[in-house]
Write a protein that holds these residues in place. Structure first.
Motif, PDB file in Angstrom:
ATOM      1  N   GLN A  40       0.857  -1.189   0.203  1.00  0.00           N
ATOM      2  CA  GLN A  40      -0.140  -0.171  -0.175  1.00  0.00           C
ATOM      3  C   GLN A  40       0.921   1.314   0.097  1.00  0.00           C
ATOM      4  O   GLN A  40       0.613   2.186  -0.656  1.00  0.00           O
ATOM      5  CB  GLN A  40      -0.992  -0.073   1.137  1.00  0.00           C
ATOM      6  N   VAL A  41       1.866   1.237   0.906  1.00  0.00           N
ATOM      7  CA  VAL A  41       2.799   2.390   0.881  1.00  0.00           C
ATOM      8  C   VAL A  41       3.583   2.545  -0.854  1.00  0.00           C
ATOM      9  O   VAL A  41       3.544   3.763  -1.179  1.00  0.00           O
ATOM     10  CB  VAL A  41       3.948   2.094   2.074  1.00  0.00           C
ATOM     11  N   SER A  42       3.740   1.394  -1.311  1.00  0.00           N
ATOM     12  CA  SER A  42       4.518   1.425  -2.594  1.00  0.00           C
ATOM     13  C   SER A  42       3.533   2.115  -3.635  1.00  0.00           C
ATOM     14  O   SER A  42       3.888   2.850  -4.337  1.00  0.00           O
ATOM     15  CB  SER A  42       4.896   0.240  -3.086  1.00  0.00           C
ATOM     16  N   THR A  43       2.008   1.712  -3.360  1.00  0.00           N
ATOM     17  CA  THR A  43       1.174   2.134  -4.192  1.00  0.00           C
ATOM     18  C   THR A  43       0.987   3.740  -4.205  1.00  0.00           C
ATOM     19  O   THR A  43       0.722   4.518  -5.054  1.00  0.00           O
ATOM     20  CB  THR A  43      -0.133   1.305  -4.070  1.00  0.00           C
ATOM     21  N   ASN A  44       0.889   4.085  -2.976  1.00  0.00           N
ATOM     22  CA  ASN A  44       0.868   5.553  -2.524  1.00  0.00           C
ATOM     23  C   ASN A  44       1.940   6.305  -3.022  1.00  0.00           C
ATOM     24  O   ASN A  44       1.582   7.392  -3.579  1.00  0.00           O
ATOM     25  CB  ASN A  44       0.593   5.598  -1.093  1.00  0.00           C
ATOM     26  N   MET A  45       3.208   5.724  -3.030  1.00  0.00           N
ATOM     27  CA  MET A  45       4.453   6.686  -3.478  1.00  0.00           C
ATOM     28  C   MET A  45       4.197   6.638  -4.912  1.00  0.00           C
ATOM     29  O   MET A  45       4.556   7.600  -5.484  1.00  0.00           O
ATOM     30  CB  MET A  45       5.606   5.937  -3.132  1.00  0.00           C
TER      31      MET A  45
ATOM     32  N   THR B  89       1.428   6.624  -6.997  1.00  0.00           N
ATOM     33  CA  THR B  89       0.529   7.582  -7.199  1.00  0.00           C
ATOM     34  C   THR B  89       1.133   9.066  -7.087  1.00  0.00           C
ATOM     35  O   THR B  89       0.641   9.815  -7.852  1.00  0.00           O
ATOM     36  CB  THR B  89      -0.749   7.354  -6.350  1.00  0.00           C
ATOM     37  N   LYS B  90       1.774   9.305  -5.817  1.00  0.00           N
ATOM     38  CA  LYS B  90       2.269  10.673  -5.753  1.00  0.00           C
ATOM     39  C   LYS B  90       3.256  10.975  -6.657  1.00  0.00           C
ATOM     40  O   LYS B  90       3.511  12.015  -7.068  1.00  0.00           O
ATOM     41  CB  LYS B  90       2.852  10.683  -4.449  1.00  0.00           C
TER      42      LYS B  90
ATOM     43  N   ASP C 289       0.557  16.013  -0.973  1.00  0.00           N
ATOM     44  CA  ASP C 289      -0.675  15.250  -0.273  1.00  0.00           C
ATOM     45  C   ASP C 289      -1.765  16.383   0.111  1.00  0.00           C
ATOM     46  O   ASP C 289      -2.797  16.132   0.085  1.00  0.00           O
ATOM     47  CB  ASP C 289      -0.401  14.497   0.854  1.00  0.00           C
TER      48      ASP C 289
END
Length: 190
Positions: free
Chosen positions: A14-19, A21-22, A67
């Motif tokens: 999830q952290v990898s996905t958020n990064m 996306t960012k 963010d």
């Protein structure tokens, strides 16, 4: 203990996905708005190197606060505000020796004629000689494409004040144009 390990393993993707996306959002901002920010920074500083540094620092701060950007439509105004604050910080950190400078030309990707370059230099010079309270809203409108409402928000002014300053800036440019009949002839012959 088993649940704790399971939770940590699911958090990593999830952290990898958020990064990711960012990173995609950030790259889209840079690609879409780098040119506009650079032109505005150059107008503020009259120095290519300083303008590049300001834009780089602006995007660095934007990355850190990405963010907080909720409305993608407000991205340009948000970045201009960051850039203006960065420029102000420059003067808080240092005291510069004021000296005369020769303004370098910023060329668009399109080729322009020698006459057009002369006219652009003349107009750039006249805008630079306007008081800042008139030149800044004019540049934001012309280079940035901002509306009166947007400029009012960026500069923390009333919209009527912005519109008055834009009117006065244009009027001063018109007066300067009328004082130089050769420029009037060149501009209207096109």
């Amino acid at each position: 203990m088993f649940n704790k390990n399971k939770r940590n393993k699911s958090a990593v993707p999830q952290v990898s996905t958020n990064m990711a996306t960012k990173q995609v959002r950030y790259e889209a901002l840079v690609k879409a708005l780098h040119g506009d920010l650079y032109r505005y920074a150059y107008w503020l500083t009259h120095d290519k190197q300083v303008a590049e540094d300001l834009v780089q620092e602006t995007f660095l701060r934007a990355w850190r606060a990405l963010d907080s950007l909720q409305d993608e439509k407000a991205a340009k105004s948000w970045l201009i505000t960051i850039l203006r604050r960065e420029n102000a910080r420059r003067f808080e950190r240092k005291r510069f020796d004021m000296s005369e400078y020769e303004e370098a030309s910023i060329m668009d990707t399109q080729s322009t004629s020698a006459e057009q370059n002369i006219d652009n230099d003349w107009l750039r010079d006249k805008i630079a000689k306007l008081p800042p309270e008139y030149s800044e809203p004019l540049v934001l409108q012309v280079l940035g494409g901002y509306s009166g409402d947007d400029i009012a928000k960026l500069l923390n002014l009333n919209k009527n004040t912005v519109m008055t300053r834009l009117f006065r800036a244009r009027h001063q440019l018109k007066d300067a144009l009328e004082k130089e009949p050769d420029k009037t002839r060149l501009i209207y012959e096109r």
